[in-house]
Design a protein around this motif. Structure first.
Motif, mmCIF file in Angstrom:
data_model
loop_
_atom_site.group_PDB
_atom_site.id
_atom_site.type_symbol
_atom_site.label_atom_id
_atom_site.label_comp_id
_atom_site.label_asym_id
_atom_site.label_seq_id
_atom_site.Cartn_x
_atom_site.Cartn_y
_atom_site.Cartn_z
ATOM 1 N N GLU C 45 0.780 -1.296 0.005
ATOM 2 C CA GLU C 45 -0.041 0.066 -0.118
ATOM 3 C C GLU C 45 0.834 1.356 0.015
ATOM 4 O OE1 GLU C 45 -2.275 -0.654 3.567
ATOM 5 O OE2 GLU C 45 -3.480 -2.252 2.546
ATOM 6 N N LEU C 46 1.845 1.130 0.584
ATOM 7 C CA LEU C 46 2.861 2.160 0.947
ATOM 8 C C LEU C 46 3.555 2.731 -0.453
ATOM 9 C CD1 LEU C 46 4.252 2.030 4.431
ATOM 10 C CD2 LEU C 46 2.763 3.774 3.600
ATOM 11 N N LEU C 47 3.876 1.505 -1.204
ATOM 12 C CA LEU C 47 4.462 1.647 -2.614
ATOM 13 C C LEU C 47 3.498 2.260 -3.397
ATOM 14 C CD1 LEU C 47 6.404 -1.676 -3.260
ATOM 15 C CD2 LEU C 47 7.525 0.572 -2.904
ATOM 16 N N GLY C 48 2.333 1.898 -3.292
ATOM 17 C CA GLY C 48 1.326 2.711 -4.298
ATOM 18 C C GLY C 48 1.163 3.985 -3.688
ATOM 19 N N GLU C 49 1.261 4.631 -2.631
ATOM 20 C CA GLU C 49 1.294 5.946 -2.254
ATOM 21 C C GLU C 49 2.374 6.645 -2.717
ATOM 22 O OE1 GLU C 49 -1.142 7.472 -1.194
ATOM 23 O OE2 GLU C 49 -0.500 9.452 -0.954
ATOM 24 N N GLY C 50 3.780 5.710 -2.276
ATOM 25 C CA GLY C 50 4.992 6.233 -2.655
ATOM 26 C C GLY C 50 5.174 6.620 -3.967
ATOM 27 N N ARG C 51 4.443 5.938 -5.002
ATOM 28 C CA ARG C 51 4.385 6.117 -6.333
ATOM 29 C C ARG C 51 4.156 7.347 -6.829
ATOM 30 N NH1 ARG C 51 7.755 4.117 -9.669
ATOM 31 N NH2 ARG C 51 8.131 6.280 -9.864
ATOM 32 N N GLN C 52 3.102 7.589 -6.081
ATOM 33 C CA GLN C 52 2.569 9.088 -6.470
ATOM 34 C C GLN C 52 3.346 10.231 -5.858
ATOM 35 O OE1 GLN C 52 -1.778 9.468 -5.320
ATOM 36 N NE2 GLN C 52 -1.806 7.445 -5.233
ATOM 37 N N LEU C 53 3.710 9.979 -4.933
ATOM 38 C CA LEU C 53 4.829 11.025 -4.359
ATOM 39 C C LEU C 53 6.016 11.364 -5.092
ATOM 40 C CD1 LEU C 53 4.516 10.189 -0.389
ATOM 41 C CD2 LEU C 53 3.358 11.990 -1.443
ATOM 42 N N VAL C 59 11.263 11.757 -9.012
ATOM 43 C CA VAL C 59 12.510 10.867 -8.389
ATOM 44 C C VAL C 59 11.845 9.774 -8.247
ATOM 45 C CG1 VAL C 59 13.151 12.878 -6.792
ATOM 46 C CG2 VAL C 59 11.377 11.000 -6.017
ATOM 47 N N SER C 60 12.662 8.598 -7.922
ATOM 48 C CA SER C 60 12.572 7.229 -8.042
ATOM 49 C C SER C 60 11.961 6.842 -6.633
ATOM 50 C CB SER C 60 13.815 6.528 -8.413
ATOM 51 O OG SER C 60 14.745 6.581 -7.590
ATOM 52 N N LEU C 61 11.192 5.597 -7.001
ATOM 53 C CA LEU C 61 10.576 4.867 -5.566
ATOM 54 C C LEU C 61 11.237 3.694 -5.360
ATOM 55 C CD1 LEU C 61 8.049 4.766 -3.728
ATOM 56 C CD2 LEU C 61 7.047 3.170 -5.618
ATOM 57 N N CYS C 62 11.872 3.702 -4.145
ATOM 58 C CA CYS C 62 12.641 2.354 -3.867
ATOM 59 C C CYS C 62 12.180 1.713 -2.659
ATOM 60 C CB CYS C 62 14.157 2.742 -3.553
ATOM 61 S SG CYS C 62 14.753 4.267 -4.572
ATOM 62 N N GLY C 63 12.067 0.304 -2.786
ATOM 63 C CA GLY C 63 11.939 -0.550 -1.601
ATOM 64 C C GLY C 63 13.273 -0.725 -0.910
ATOM 65 N N VAL C 64 13.071 -1.103 0.469
ATOM 66 C CA VAL C 64 14.241 -1.482 1.364
ATOM 67 C C VAL C 64 13.843 -2.714 2.040
ATOM 68 C CG1 VAL C 64 15.399 -0.673 3.123
ATOM 69 C CG2 VAL C 64 14.438 1.058 1.547
ATOM 70 N N PHE C 81 8.908 -4.631 -7.102
ATOM 71 C CA PHE C 81 8.967 -3.989 -8.414
ATOM 72 C C PHE C 81 7.393 -4.214 -8.762
ATOM 73 C CE2 PHE C 81 13.116 -3.406 -7.601
ATOM 74 C CZ PHE C 81 14.023 -4.375 -7.923
ATOM 75 N N PHE C 82 6.877 -5.502 -8.652
ATOM 76 C CA PHE C 82 5.788 -5.518 -9.402
ATOM 77 C C PHE C 82 4.719 -4.411 -8.779
ATOM 78 C CE2 PHE C 82 7.339 -9.227 -11.085
ATOM 79 C CZ PHE C 82 7.252 -10.527 -10.454
ATOM 80 N N HIS C 83 4.915 -4.043 -7.467
ATOM 81 C CA HIS C 83 3.971 -3.094 -6.968
ATOM 82 C C HIS C 83 4.437 -1.624 -7.149
ATOM 83 C CE1 HIS C 83 2.518 -6.470 -4.635
ATOM 84 N NE2 HIS C 83 1.480 -6.062 -4.826
ATOM 85 N N ARG C 187 -0.685 3.558 8.781
ATOM 86 C CA ARG C 187 -1.516 2.258 9.177
ATOM 87 C C ARG C 187 -1.934 1.413 8.217
ATOM 88 N NH1 ARG C 187 -5.371 2.644 14.426
ATOM 89 N NH2 ARG C 187 -3.718 3.955 15.700
ATOM 90 N N PRO C 188 -1.875 0.371 8.296
ATOM 91 C CA PRO C 188 -2.496 -0.702 7.217
ATOM 92 C C PRO C 188 -3.829 -0.365 6.830
ATOM 93 C CG PRO C 188 -1.473 -1.851 8.918
ATOM 94 C CD PRO C 188 -1.394 -0.453 9.570
ATOM 95 N N ARG C 189 -4.393 -0.480 5.447
ATOM 96 C CA ARG C 189 -5.531 -0.300 5.074
ATOM 97 C C ARG C 189 -6.009 1.082 4.882
ATOM 98 N NH1 ARG C 189 -7.135 -4.183 1.861
ATOM 99 N NH2 ARG C 189 -9.155 -3.959 2.451
ATOM 100 N N VAL C 190 -5.040 2.121 5.111
ATOM 101 C CA VAL C 190 -5.333 3.669 5.088
ATOM 102 C C VAL C 190 -5.022 3.908 3.550
ATOM 103 C CG1 VAL C 190 -4.680 5.928 5.552
ATOM 104 C CG2 VAL C 190 -5.129 4.242 7.343
ATOM 105 N N MET C 191 -4.047 3.511 2.971
ATOM 106 C CA MET C 191 -3.753 3.777 1.748
ATOM 107 C C MET C 191 -4.212 2.685 0.673
ATOM 108 S SD MET C 191 -2.262 6.600 1.839
ATOM 109 C CE MET C 191 -1.466 7.628 2.810
ATOM 110 N N ALA C 192 -4.615 2.919 -0.620
ATOM 111 C CA ALA C 192 -5.136 1.685 -1.664
ATOM 112 C C ALA C 192 -3.964 0.884 -1.837
ATOM 113 C CB ALA C 192 -5.764 2.548 -2.676
ATOM 114 N N MET C 193 -4.459 -0.070 -2.029
ATOM 115 C CA MET C 193 -3.486 -1.477 -2.734
ATOM 116 C C MET C 193 -3.394 -1.022 -4.239
ATOM 117 S SD MET C 193 -1.586 -4.053 -1.892
ATOM 118 C CE MET C 193 -2.651 -4.983 -0.336
ATOM 119 N N PRO C 194 -1.957 -0.836 -4.447
ATOM 120 C CA PRO C 194 -1.812 -0.627 -6.056
ATOM 121 C C PRO C 194 -1.973 -1.898 -6.715
ATOM 122 C CG PRO C 194 0.325 -0.871 -4.801
ATOM 123 C CD PRO C 194 -0.856 -1.010 -3.765
#
Lengths: 281, 432, 363
Positions: C45-53, C59-64, C81-83, C187-194
């Motif tokens: 969900e955070l990757l989905g939101e992070g993508r928009q930001l 800039v690029s979006l990175c997972g850790v 990457f899939f997300h 929190r979980p479920r606050v952002m949409a699942m991408p």
């Protein structure tokens, strides 16, 4: 054994009212309480004291009126209470708060070695859960959050074993003192204060420390100056521009309204209709 | 704990605070025990503060006491279903300091008063309930609380534990509270912008208005309603005898809702948002319901002694005065080195008798009974009076003499000549 | 009267000139949280939101990912990457096999210091909150917890994090103006699942941890799973029927269960109902309960005050039943029935049953 318990005095958020016209927070008459999560940690510390002997010192960083919350802790059985208060602390976010408290606890440690620090899981007014971890980091204490149960404490080997809540279960962890623990809510029930402790609390002379007494040397790290986060605005939640479509039906009976609603739901939102059918099957 | 105090005051409401403050100020070692979380948490009032009563305890209270508005206008409304007939008294004289009455918010006021009590040297313990009086034969020697190790001893115990004083009942000082001796009152605080409030009630600065109401709003039950202006809010409430609520099977909340909907009241509340609600019992029995108020080692003050003037809706001044007088009695006896036995504590009763407290209660001692037995005072008369006013004030071509005759007939028809004379007599008896 | 003005308050800084060294911080990072072999969905969900930001900032979006060495760690990166992640920082080490505060704090802090992201997001879970506070304090940067909305203030190129305040009656926006990275937990479920796009690829950047087991004081002895396996799964439910105080008593609450049964729905409740003991704590929806985003949320006898609202306003369709036409819930629900839940719920249950019967015959 010496345990420090960090507490915070918070407005009883269940009773906070927002002025309907000016949108100001009406704090008048709203009682201030000890942050409920802190009480679980305090009770756990008192239980350890019951078992192993030693002292419990309650500490808080706050305005002068926070001393009422400290007195509450004395009434439950804390031996001492220290109010760390200074105008310079105003506007502190969690980073600045953990700095101030860590400094104060380090000062206490100089005179009376500290074995464990307890803090509340989070506050009901800030909800960040950051100050506990912050203090642990600054003082190099082993951090144990979301503790559901303390299995054992061995003061000779200075080890502690706890159950920490994780998804779907608990992890059993063991670590060495000194450590910082935040207790999960509902893990214990605060004792009913004895009359002796009530008297003691009413008459106790709270120690008041300003920033100098708390050993704080760098004023750029406290208060507003020491806070990386700033509140840029406070606002009421946006009314969703579309108000609900109120279902009307001839006769207005629940039966008619329901049939109309269900029909609308299945026609306007077919995907949802499909989900319902699928689940019912 | 073997601590002994000179005096224990049970309760931190107005009467308890008045007693504890007076005792502490005179150097007595006082313990005050309050069952609520903080002083005032269990207290509810309209609320009006009477300067005279508080001045005699804390003369300079105006310096820092939290006060809302000083009252410059008093309205008395007699309501019918859609109208009211009433009298207003507004005086610029009331607008010149020192002010005689103030509206207050009890949560803040009690906090202030309690701080004064503690500053004066009294020890306050909250969240602790006194469950019993400790007795030595017939003599009260202390209190038992609900905490471990919770017996505390004192030379005298002052019961300021409110209208439903469990202690007084348990100890046998007074019987079970009768539903006919108390009223159940409910109130709400509605917030309004200050400018709106001030323009609506034609006030400015810190001046305020008080409206007391009787009539159809209590649907035949014995009771009154009220509306007070605070700085940024209105307090509206209504109360009736508990026995009447039970008989009529009516809920006080419904009564308040209907009252707020009255066409003369609704516009005054317009735009306000309800932010607080409270309910409480109020002593109504008057003089005839006053229990024993002193004995060996004990005194009763405030609502616990049923000290409320139901006619003029005065309670807090009687509470504070009784608290002060009880404390003064203790101080005087101590100075004269006399023991706190009933014979000596009778001085408390003497002080009350000599003061407005007993004098006013005595004056109205028949009123509760009379009004209770004659509900038409609160239904028929308001109707008749309102209709009479309506008739006189409607210009419709009917000559005035005929109108007067119509009014007289309406009264005679409803009450009969005999009834009218009887009513006049009853009113006289009630107020005499 | 003691009142704090809640009107928009100028921070007094206007446009902040970022320190030169902080200007070098680029990129939006999302901590990929995993436990016992699976990634917590909040990370996606955070990757989905992070993508928009990241897109707004250009800039690029990175997972850790911090994990034990092996295929699983690589698999987590793939899923990132899939997300939507462009790249993934991977720290593999045996001591990272189970979450512990000390090594994870060191690992994440080292990565931040080495590669300097401007934004770092974590899930507000027990693991995330344990880690975030320690990392933020080590980095001496700002951390905003339990955010309900994240935006970019383009003037400052900074992140504006919004969250409830004062017990949930109001919202506030928090900025971290002159510190980097800007950290936030959600929190979980606050952002949409991408969406999950299995065609997406990305770069893995490896980095060593630099700790050995004897360096680490805390040991994990074992994991004990909860006995009760069929706990309510509100955050992941498609359909939820919730009851509030308007139902008056615990017996009437059965009507909520009845409707839920017909719809195959989960049962939720408002806080007063949980506090009254009509249902268990796990079913509480709201600011101090669970956040849910079902396709359909039916609220019976619930007023819709902010505390409850923030827990369910992300639902696709909201149906509200309340006797008070002015109840706040009608301000944001999709459909409303003004009526008594005690009579409407059974009628609704019947209506759905009828509809299903028809669908069955047709299907």
């Amino acid at each position: 054994m010496h345990i420090i318990v960090c507490i915070k005095q918070v407005p009883d958020s269940a009773q906070i009212r927002v002025h309907p016209v000016t949108n100001t927070i009406m704090r008048q008459g709203v009682p201030a309480i000890v942050n409920p999560y802190d009480l679980f940690s305090l009770e756990e510390a008192l239980r350890l004291k019951d078992l192993h002997g030693g002292r419990v010192t309650a500490i808080t960083m706050g305005p002068p009126q926070a001393e009422v919350a400290l007195r509450k802790c004395i009434s439950f059985g804390a031996d001492d209470a220290i109010l760390v208060t200074d105008r310079a602390f105003a506007g502190a976010d969690t980073l600045a708060t953990s700095y101030a408290l860590a400094s104060a606890i380090s000062q206490i440690h100089k005179n009376h070695a500290v074995d464990m620090v307890f803090a509340g899981k989070q506050t009901i007014d800030g909800d960040t859960a950051q100050v506990g971890p912050g203090i642990a980091k600054r003082m190099n204490l082993q951090l144990l959050t979301y503790v559901a149960k303390i299995d054992s404490l061995d003061l000779t080997t200075r080890t502690i074993q706890v159950q920490r809540r994780a998804e779907g279960g608990v992890e059993v962890l063991t670590t060495r003192l000194p450590c910082l623990i935040t207790m999960l809510e509902g893990t214990n029930e605060m004792r009913f204060a004895t009359m002796d402790n009530m008297f003691r609390a009413a008459q106790y002379k709270i120690q008041t420390w300003d920033r100098a007494a708390a050993g704080i040397e760098d004023v750029t790290k406290i208060g507003l100056k020491g806070s990386p986060t700033v509140v840029s605005k406070v606002f009421a939640p946006q009314a969703r521009t579309d108000r609900a479509e109120i279902i009307q039906a001839e006769g207005g009976e629940p039966r008619d309204l329901s049939l109309t609603l269900v029909a609308k739901l299945f026609t306007q939102h077919p995907k949802i209709g499909e989900t319902i059918v699928r689940r019912a099957a | 704990m073997a601590t002994k105090f000179d005096a224990i005051v049970v309760g931190a409401g107005p009467s308890g605070n008045a007693a504890a403050y007076t005792l502490a100020k005179s150097g007595r070692k006082v313990l005050q025990i309050e069952r609520g979380e903080y002083p005032g948490s269990k207290n509810v009032q309209g609320a009006i503060l009477y300067s005279d009563a508080l001045e005699k305890i804390i003369p300079d209270f105006r310096e820092d006491a939290p006060l809302e508005r000083h009252v410059i206008e008093q309205r008395l409304w007699v309501l019918d279903d859609e109208s009211f007939i009433g009298s207003h008294y507004r005086s610029d004289g009331f607008n010149k300091p020192p002010y005689n009455r103030y509206t207050i918010i009890r949560a803040q006021f009690d906090k202030w008063f309690s701080q004064k009590v503690q500053d004066a040297g009294a020890l306050l313990i909250c969240e602790t309930t006194v469950s019993d009086l400790l007795m030595d034969g017939d003599r009260v020697v202390g209190v038992q609380t609900d905490r471990l190790g919770g017996s505390v001893y004192a030379d005298v115990v002052i019961l300021a534990d409110g209208v439903n004083s469990i202690l007084a009942r348990k100890a046998g000082f007074r019987p079970e509270l009768r539903p006919g001796d108390v009223a159940l009152a409910v109130k709400e605080i509605h917030f309004l912008p200050q400018e709106v409030l001030e323009s609506r009630f034609n006030i400015s600065g810190d001046a305020g208005v008080v409206i007391e109401m009787i009539g159809k709003i209590t649907k035949g039950m014995m009771g009154t309603g009220f509306l007070y202006t605070n700085k940024e809010s209105l307090t509206i409430g209504v109360g009736c005898l508990l026995s009447d609520f039970k008989k009529q099977k009516c809920s006080p909340n419904q009564l308040l809702e209907d009252m707020k909907a009255h066409p003369s009241i609704k516009p005054l509340m317009e735009g306000g948002e309800m932010k607080e609600y409270a309910a409480h019992l109020i002593p109504e029995g008057g003089y005839n319901a006053i229990p024993k108020i002193y004995g060996d080692g004990w005194l009763v003050v405030g609502d616990a002694g049923m000290f409320v003037n139901a006619v003029h809706r005065e309670g807090s001044n009687l509470a504070m005065t009784s608290g002060r007088m009880a404390a003064e009695t203790v101080v005087e006896l101590t100075a004269a080195q006399k023991p706190f036995i009933a014979k000596n504590l009778a001085l408390y009763r003497d002080k009350l008798d000599a003061s407005f407290v007993m004098k006013d209660l005595k004056k109205y001692r028949n009123l509760p009974e009379i009004f209770h037995r004659n509900p038409h005072f609160l239904t028929t008369y308001p109707e008749l009076l309102n209709k009479a006013a309506h008739t006189m004030l409607t210009v419709d071509g009917v000559d005035k003499k005929t109108k007067e005759k119509q009014i007289r007939n309406s009264f005679k028809q409803k009450r009969s000549l005999f009834g009218l004379m009887g009513d006049a007599y009853k009113m006289w008896r009630a107020f005499e | 009267m003691n009142a704090e003005k809640a009107a928009p308050r100028k921070s007094g800084r206007g446009k902040v000139e970022l320190d030169e060294r902080l200007k070098a911080y680029h990129g939006v990072w999302v901590f990929i949280e995993h436990e016992r072999g699976s990634v917590h969905p909040v990370s996606w969900e955070l990757l989905g939101e992070g993508r928009q930001l990241a897109d707004k900032l250009g800039v690029s979006l990175c997972g850790v990912v911090l994990a034990a060495p092996g295929l699983r760690a690589r698999h987590f990166c793939e899923e990132a990457f899939f997300h939507g992640a462009d790249s993934c920082y991977l720290m593999e080490d045996p001591v990272l096999s189970s979450y512990r505060n000390q090594p994870f704090t060191k690992g994440l802090t080292d990565l931040v210091n080495a590669y300097q992201p401007e934004i770092l997001l974590l899930g507000a879970t027990t693991q995330g909150r344990d880690l975030a506070g320690s990392v933020a304090t080590t980095l001496k940067t700002g951390l905003t917890a339990d955010c309900t909305a994240l935006n970019i203030d383009m003037e400052n190129r900074s992140m504006a994090a919004s969250r409830p305040t004062f017990g949930g009656s109001l919202l506030c926006t928090i900025l971290t103006l002159n510190f980097r990275p800007q950290m936030a937990t959600v929190r979980p479920r606050v952002m949409a699942m991408p969406d999950r796009d299995i065609a997406r690829r990305g770069t893995i950047i490896e980095h060593p941890l630099g700790l050995i087991e004897t360096d680490i004081v805390t040991k994990v002895l074992q994991y004990i799973a909860d006995e009760q396996q069929d706990k309510p799964q509100l955050p992941f439910a498609d359909i939820i029927v919730s009851g509030g105080r308007g139902l008056k008593n615990a017996d009437n609450f059965q009507l909520v269960w009845d409707l839920a049964l017909v719809l195959g729905a989960e049962v939720g409740a408002s806080r007063p109902v949980v506090q009254a003991g009509w249902v268990e704590l796990d079913r509480q929806v709201g600011q101090s309960g669970k956040t849910v985003r079902p396709k359909l949320y039916i609220a019976a006898g619930i007023s819709g005050a902010v505390q409850h609202r923030v827990g369910m306003e992300g639902s696709d369709v909201i149906i509200a039943i309340n006797t008070d036409p002015n109840a706040p819930i009608f301000d944001f629900a999709t459909y409303g029935i003004v009526g008594n839940a005690m009579t409407v719920l059974p009628a609704l249950t019947q209506a759905f049953q009828q509809q299903l019967a028809t669908a069955k015959m047709a299907g």
